[in-house]
Enzyme design. Structure first.
Site, PDB file in Angstrom:
ATOM      1  N   ASP A   1       0.857  -1.171   0.000  1.00  0.00           N
ATOM      2  CA  ASP A   1       0.000   0.000   0.000  1.00  0.00           C
ATOM      3  C   ASP A   1       0.902   1.233   0.000  1.00  0.00           C
ATOM      4  OD1 ASP A   1      -2.415   1.593   0.499  1.00  0.00           O
ATOM      5  OD2 ASP A   1      -1.601   1.832   2.509  1.00  0.00           O
ATOM      6  N   CYS A   2       0.337   2.398  -0.294  1.00  0.00           N
ATOM      7  CA  CYS A   2       1.141   3.620  -0.323  1.00  0.00           C
ATOM      8  C   CYS A   2       0.897   4.506   0.902  1.00  0.00           C
ATOM      9  CB  CYS A   2       0.867   4.401  -1.606  1.00  0.00           C
ATOM     10  SG  CYS A   2       1.961   5.831  -1.838  1.00  0.00           S
ATOM     11  N   ASP A   3      -0.277   5.124   0.980  1.00  0.00           N
ATOM     12  CA  ASP A   3      -0.565   6.064   2.075  1.00  0.00           C
ATOM     13  C   ASP A   3      -0.546   5.359   3.428  1.00  0.00           C
ATOM     14  OD1 ASP A   3      -1.107   8.564   0.665  1.00  0.00           O
ATOM     15  OD2 ASP A   3      -2.815   7.515  -0.203  1.00  0.00           O
TER      16      ASP A   3
ATOM     17  N   ASP B   1      -1.514  -0.733   5.854  1.00  0.00           N
ATOM     18  CA  ASP B   1      -1.697  -0.159   7.190  1.00  0.00           C
ATOM     19  C   ASP B   1      -3.155   0.023   7.562  1.00  0.00           C
ATOM     20  OD1 ASP B   1      -2.141   3.303   7.166  1.00  0.00           O
ATOM     21  OD2 ASP B   1      -2.053   2.107   5.340  1.00  0.00           O
TER      22      ASP B   1
END
Length: 209
Positions: A8-10, A164
Site C-alpha cells: 500500500d502507499c498512504d 496499514d
C-alpha cells in the site's frame, strides 16, 4: 516462499494519512463543519474517497458541489509538497527486501507518483504502480491485490501484502496473500493469520520467516 511484495502507499510507504485528512478538515471548514483530524485518520484510513465524503456529508446534511474533490486534491498536493515524509525506516527496509515490488493503492496515479517522488521511493517500484482508479477495484475487494499479482507475473499465494488499514489488510488476506498489517494504531484484526507489526524496520525479518 515469498517472491513478490505488494505495498500500500498512504500510511505504509509515506506518512500521508494525517495530511490527507487535514485536507478534509480544511475543505469542510469552508462549509462550516469542524472535523477532528485524528478521528478522521483512525476511522477512514484506506477508504475510497467517495465513500468517505458521502459519509461525512450525510452526517452533516451537506451536498458537495462538483468542485469539492478537485479542490481537495489541490489542497492535499500542496500539503504534500511542503510536509510529506517517508514512513520511518521504510528506505532501509526496502533496501533489505530483494524482491520485485509494486505499489497497490486506492489513490489516483498522480497522487501516488507525487508521494513516491517526494519521498525518494520511486526507483524501488519503477512502473509497478497499481491504482484503484485505473483498475476500478477498491479495497477491501481482494481483486485489487489479485490483479496486481497477475500483472507482476506471480501467483498471489507467493506474494506478501503490506498495508496499514483494516480494509487493505482484509483485501490482502481474502486475496490469498501473506498479509502484514503495519498496525500503528494498535487496532484489533479479525484474521489470525495476518502478521501485525508497528515498526517498519521489523518487516524484512518477518517476511523471511
Amino acid at each position: 516462499m515469498t517472491s513478490c511484495l505488494l505495498f500500500d502507499c498512504d500510511g505504509t510507504l509515506v506518512d500521508s494519512e494525517r495530511l490527507c485528512n487535514l485536507g478534509l478538515v480544511i475543505q469542510f471548514q469552508h462549509l462550516g463543519v469542524t472535523l477532528d483530524v485524528d478521528e478522521l485518520v483512525v476511522r477512514y484510513r484506506g477508504w475510497k474517497l467517495d465513500r468517505t465524503l458521502a459519509t461525512i456529508a450525510g452526517q452533516y446534511g451537506l451536498t458537495l458541489d462538483d468542485d469539492f474533490i478537485p479542490s481537495y486534491r489541490a489542497v492535499v498536493a500542496d500539503l504534500f509538497e511542503s510536509e510529506l515524509q517517508p514512513i520511518d525506516g521504510i528506505v532501509a527496509t526496502l533496501e533489505q527486501l530483494p524482491y520485485p515490488k509494486a505499489v497497490v493503492s486506492s489513490g489516483p496515479p498522480p497522487k501516488i507518483a507525487q508521494s513516491l517522488r517526494l519521498c525518494g521511493l520511486a526507483d524501488y517500484f519503477g512502473d509497478n504502480i497499481f491504482s484503484s482508479y485505473e483498475l476500478g477495484i477498491w479495497k477491501p475487494d481482494p481483486g485489487i491485490y489479485q490483479a496486481a499479482a497477475r500483472a507482476m507475473g506471480h501467483d498471489i499465494a507467493e506474494c506478501a501484502v503490506v498495508d496499514d488499514s483494516l480494509v487493505g489488510v482484509e483485501a490482502g488476506y481474502r486475496a490469498g496473500a501473506r498479509t502484514f498489517f503495519f498496525n500503528r494504531f494498535d487496532e484489533p484484526c479479525e484474521f489470525d493469520e495476518v502478521v501485525s507489526f508497528d515498526d517498519m524496520t521489523l518487516l524484512p525479518e518477518l517476511i523471511r520467516r
